[in-house]
Design a protein around this motif. Structure first.
Motif, PDB file in Angstrom:
ATOM      1  N   LYS A 230       0.836  -1.207   0.000  1.00 52.94           N
ATOM      2  CA  LYS A 230       0.000   0.000   0.000  1.00 52.94           C
ATOM      3  C   LYS A 230       0.869   1.255   0.000  1.00 52.94           C
ATOM      4  O   LYS A 230       0.606   2.220  -0.743  1.00 52.94           O
ATOM      5  CB  LYS A 230      -0.922  -0.008   1.216  1.00 52.94           C
ATOM      6  N   GLU A 231       1.916   1.268   0.817  1.00 54.13           N
ATOM      7  CA  GLU A 231       2.813   2.426   0.865  1.00 54.13           C
ATOM      8  C   GLU A 231       3.519   2.632  -0.468  1.00 54.13           C
ATOM      9  O   GLU A 231       3.693   3.769  -0.926  1.00 54.13           O
ATOM     10  CB  GLU A 231       3.840   2.265   1.983  1.00 54.13           C
ATOM     11  N   LEU A 232       3.942   1.527  -1.074  1.00 53.12           N
ATOM     12  CA  LEU A 232       4.630   1.648  -2.366  1.00 53.12           C
ATOM     13  C   LEU A 232       3.678   2.166  -3.451  1.00 53.12           C
ATOM     14  O   LEU A 232       4.050   3.032  -4.250  1.00 53.12           O
ATOM     15  CB  LEU A 232       5.210   0.298  -2.780  1.00 53.12           C
ATOM     16  N   ASN A 233       2.460   1.627  -3.463  1.00 55.32           N
ATOM     17  CA  ASN A 233       1.503   2.044  -4.491  1.00 55.32           C
ATOM     18  C   ASN A 233       1.084   3.495  -4.322  1.00 55.32           C
ATOM     19  O   ASN A 233       0.836   4.208  -5.309  1.00 55.32           O
ATOM     20  CB  ASN A 233       0.268   1.133  -4.450  1.00 55.32           C
ATOM     21  N   GLU A 234       0.964   3.938  -3.089  1.00 58.12           N
ATOM     22  CA  GLU A 234       0.534   5.310  -2.835  1.00 58.12           C
ATOM     23  C   GLU A 234       1.719   6.257  -2.688  1.00 58.12           C
ATOM     24  O   GLU A 234       1.549   7.432  -2.362  1.00 58.12           O
ATOM     25  CB  GLU A 234      -0.340   5.343  -1.571  1.00 58.12           C
ATOM     26  N   GLN A 235       2.927   5.724  -2.889  1.00 58.85           N
ATOM     27  CA  GLN A 235       4.162   6.519  -2.847  1.00 58.85           C
ATOM     28  C   GLN A 235       4.335   7.251  -1.510  1.00 58.85           C
ATOM     29  O   GLN A 235       4.752   8.408  -1.460  1.00 58.85           O
ATOM     30  CB  GLN A 235       4.180   7.521  -4.015  1.00 58.85           C
ATOM     31  N   HIS A 236       3.977   6.553  -0.440  1.00 54.28           N
ATOM     32  CA  HIS A 236       4.139   7.113   0.899  1.00 54.28           C
ATOM     33  C   HIS A 236       5.392   6.573   1.591  1.00 54.28           C
ATOM     34  O   HIS A 236       5.619   6.858   2.763  1.00 54.28           O
ATOM     35  CB  HIS A 236       2.909   6.795   1.765  1.00 54.28           C
ATOM     36  N   ALA A 237       6.166   5.775   0.898  1.00 50.49           N
ATOM     37  CA  ALA A 237       7.303   5.122   1.532  1.00 50.49           C
ATOM     38  C   ALA A 237       8.556   5.989   1.546  1.00 50.49           C
ATOM     39  O   ALA A 237       9.560   5.608   2.144  1.00 50.49           O
ATOM     40  CB  ALA A 237       7.619   3.809   0.814  1.00 50.49           C
ATOM     41  N   GLU A 238       8.494   7.168   0.909  1.00 51.74           N
ATOM     42  CA  GLU A 238       9.635   8.077   0.850  1.00 51.74           C
ATOM     43  C   GLU A 238      10.882   7.394   0.285  1.00 51.74           C
ATOM     44  O   GLU A 238      11.998   7.543   0.789  1.00 51.74           O
ATOM     45  CB  GLU A 238       9.931   8.677   2.237  1.00 51.74           C
ATOM     46  N   LEU A 239      10.659   6.626  -0.769  1.00 53.07           N
ATOM     47  CA  LEU A 239      11.749   5.933  -1.450  1.00 53.07           C
ATOM     48  C   LEU A 239      11.804   6.433  -2.879  1.00 53.07           C
ATOM     49  O   LEU A 239      10.776   6.744  -3.499  1.00 53.07           O
ATOM     50  CB  LEU A 239      11.526   4.419  -1.451  1.00 53.07           C
ATOM     51  N   ASP A 240      13.015   6.479  -3.421  1.00 53.33           N
ATOM     52  CA  ASP A 240      13.100   6.853  -4.826  1.00 53.33           C
ATOM     53  C   ASP A 240      12.630   5.684  -5.684  1.00 53.33           C
ATOM     54  O   ASP A 240      12.413   4.565  -5.199  1.00 53.33           O
ATOM     55  CB  ASP A 240      14.526   7.275  -5.196  1.00 53.33           C
ATOM     56  N   THR A 241      12.483   5.951  -6.956  1.00 52.37           N
ATOM     57  CA  THR A 241      11.878   4.960  -7.856  1.00 52.37           C
ATOM     58  C   THR A 241      12.666   3.657  -7.906  1.00 52.37           C
ATOM     59  O   THR A 241      12.100   2.549  -7.814  1.00 52.37           O
ATOM     60  CB  THR A 241      11.769   5.544  -9.268  1.00 52.37           C
ATOM     61  N   LEU A 242      13.982   3.729  -8.026  1.00 48.43           N
ATOM     62  CA  LEU A 242      14.795   2.509  -8.112  1.00 48.43           C
ATOM     63  C   LEU A 242      14.752   1.720  -6.809  1.00 48.43           C
ATOM     64  O   LEU A 242      14.648   0.482  -6.815  1.00 48.43           O
ATOM     65  CB  LEU A 242      16.238   2.878  -8.468  1.00 48.43           C
ATOM     66  N   THR A 243      14.819   2.428  -5.676  1.00 42.63           N
ATOM     67  CA  THR A 243      14.775   1.727  -4.389  1.00 42.63           C
ATOM     68  C   THR A 243      13.425   1.047  -4.188  1.00 42.63           C
ATOM     69  O   THR A 243      13.345  -0.072  -3.680  1.00 42.63           O
ATOM     70  CB  THR A 243      15.046   2.709  -3.233  1.00 42.63           C
ATOM     71  N   ALA A 244      12.348   1.731  -4.604  1.00 36.77           N
ATOM     72  CA  ALA A 244      11.011   1.135  -4.491  1.00 36.77           C
ATOM     73  C   ALA A 244      10.908  -0.127  -5.330  1.00 36.77           C
ATOM     74  O   ALA A 244      10.270  -1.117  -4.928  1.00 36.77           O
ATOM     75  CB  ALA A 244       9.956   2.148  -4.925  1.00 36.77           C
TER      76      ALA A 244
END
Length: 380
Positions: A230-244
């Motif tokens: 859910k965090e990854l899909n909603e971009q709430h994980a504060e990770l850059d694209t490659l790290t995600a």
């Protein structure tokens, strides 16, 4: 489930006696076809054999039988039972022992099984419940209890519990390839390989390791997976694209079944307690070799789990005798097993006793049955 009287818990069996076949007949019906006199002689002979482990002769039977039969008449009946494939003579003496077919007929149609006494039930409940609330403690105590009460090996098949995780780390091993190191709180370590995007900076692996370790520490993968996605899909994980992408790929890798792992070994665990008891009272060289073969059978855990899993389809206790199953074709062993359920009433495992075919079935069957029910109640 149990009431005093003859056992009626087993599914219908095929019994082959001599040249005749009884297709899909209950053990009681097949036993009735013996006739009153042969049936009584056979029943008392098997009971005497199970109690002593020694061949039973006509003189011994004449003292046990309620019928007024001479030793000569008993010998004639025993000879007929031998021709039917229910008895055999292990030595040149006049004593006879039941064949595996004979034991099956006895268990299905002649065995009398009573309920456990109130103090026996209380002792089983107290010991298992007192082992602690952890599932592993309950299951280990139940298997050990059965071993102690039966003087044989106690067995238990349970669903494998997902490990609680402590640390996840991604280690760069080659361009486009990383090693995922998974450390459980129980000290277990597992390694998986992961394909990574080309040109991935080392900091991305560090960030992915820190993120997943923080999310998974003290939790199982199943418990945390949906939250992470859910965090990854909603971009709430504060990770850059490659790290995600590394985190998502890492989750997928963690969820995969390890290469070469069989379905049954991956999903089930086998607990064996008291196997050394099978060596007690073993004197003859043939018996020592039989037990040694049995130990080899136990080592083939996946085969033993598959055999025990068959008991999950039974409504109560199920019995496997000797070479009826290929696993015990050489060791001549029996299993008395019963399924147990979880809080939702779903059958999740099997508990039982493994020993020689000369088991005290009348004593062990109700113990296995009641222990399975106690384990199910504790899981609820």
């Amino acid at each position: 489930m149990w009431a005093a009287g003859r056992s009626k818990f087993l599914p219908k069996q095929r019994l082959i006696v001599g040249e005749g076949r009884f297709e899909a007949k209950s053990g009681t019906a097949a036993a009735a076809e013996l006739g009153a006199r042969p049936r009584e002689v056979f029943r008392h002979l098997v009971e005497a054999y199970l109690a002593s482990g020694e061949p039973v002769g006509s003189r011994t039977l004449s003292q046990r039988l309620p019928l007024a039969l001479s030793p000569a008449s008993i010998r004639n009946v025993m000879a007929d039972l031998e021709k039917m494939g229910l008895l055999y003579a292990p030595h040149t003496s006049a004593g006879r022992v039941p064949t595996e077919r004979g034991l099956r007929l006895f268990v299905d149609g002649l065995l009398e099984v009573g309920d456990l006494a109130a103090d026996e039930r209380a002792a089983i409940e107290e010991r298992i419940a007192g082992s602690g609330h952890a599932l592993e403690d309950v299951l280990n105590e139940a298997a050990g209890l059965l071993s102690g009460l039966s003087r044989c090996a106690g067995l238990l098949v349970a669903p494998k519990q997902e490990a609680t995780l402590k640390h996840i780390e991604f280690v760069n091993v080659a361009p486009g390839k990383a090693l995922v190191v998974i450390v459980g709180e129980d000290g277990s370590v597992e390694n998986r390989f992961l394909a990574t995007p080309h040109g991935l900076p080392p900091s991305a692996l560090v960030d992915a390791s820190n993120y997943l370790s923080a999310k998974l520490r003290g939790r199982t993968l199943d418990a945390a997976r949906s939250e992470i996605h859910k965090e990854l899909n909603e971009q709430h994980a504060e990770l850059d694209t490659l790290t995600a992408k590394v985190v998502a790929a890492g989750l997928a890798t963690l969820s995969e079944r390890p290469a070469g792992a069989g379905q049954i070994n991956e999903d089930k665990i086998l607990i064996v307690r008291g196997a050394a008891r099978l060596l007690e009272d073993v004197e003859a060289q043939g018996d020592i070799e039989r037990v040694r073969t049995l130990f080899d059978d136990i080592e083939r855990k996946s085969d033993l789990i598959r055999l025990l899993e068959l008991a999950k389809d039974a409504e109560g206790v199920r019995i496997f005798i000797g070479s009826e199953n290929k696993l015990f074709s050489l060791s001549g062993s029996s299993i008395v097993a019963a399924p147990y359920a979880d809080a939702k009433g779903k059958i999740v495992g099997v508990i039982g006793v493994l020993g020689p075919t000369r088991l005290n079935y009348a004593h062990i069957i109700p113990i296995v049955d009641y222990t399975a029910r106690v384990v199910g109640r504790l899981l609820a």
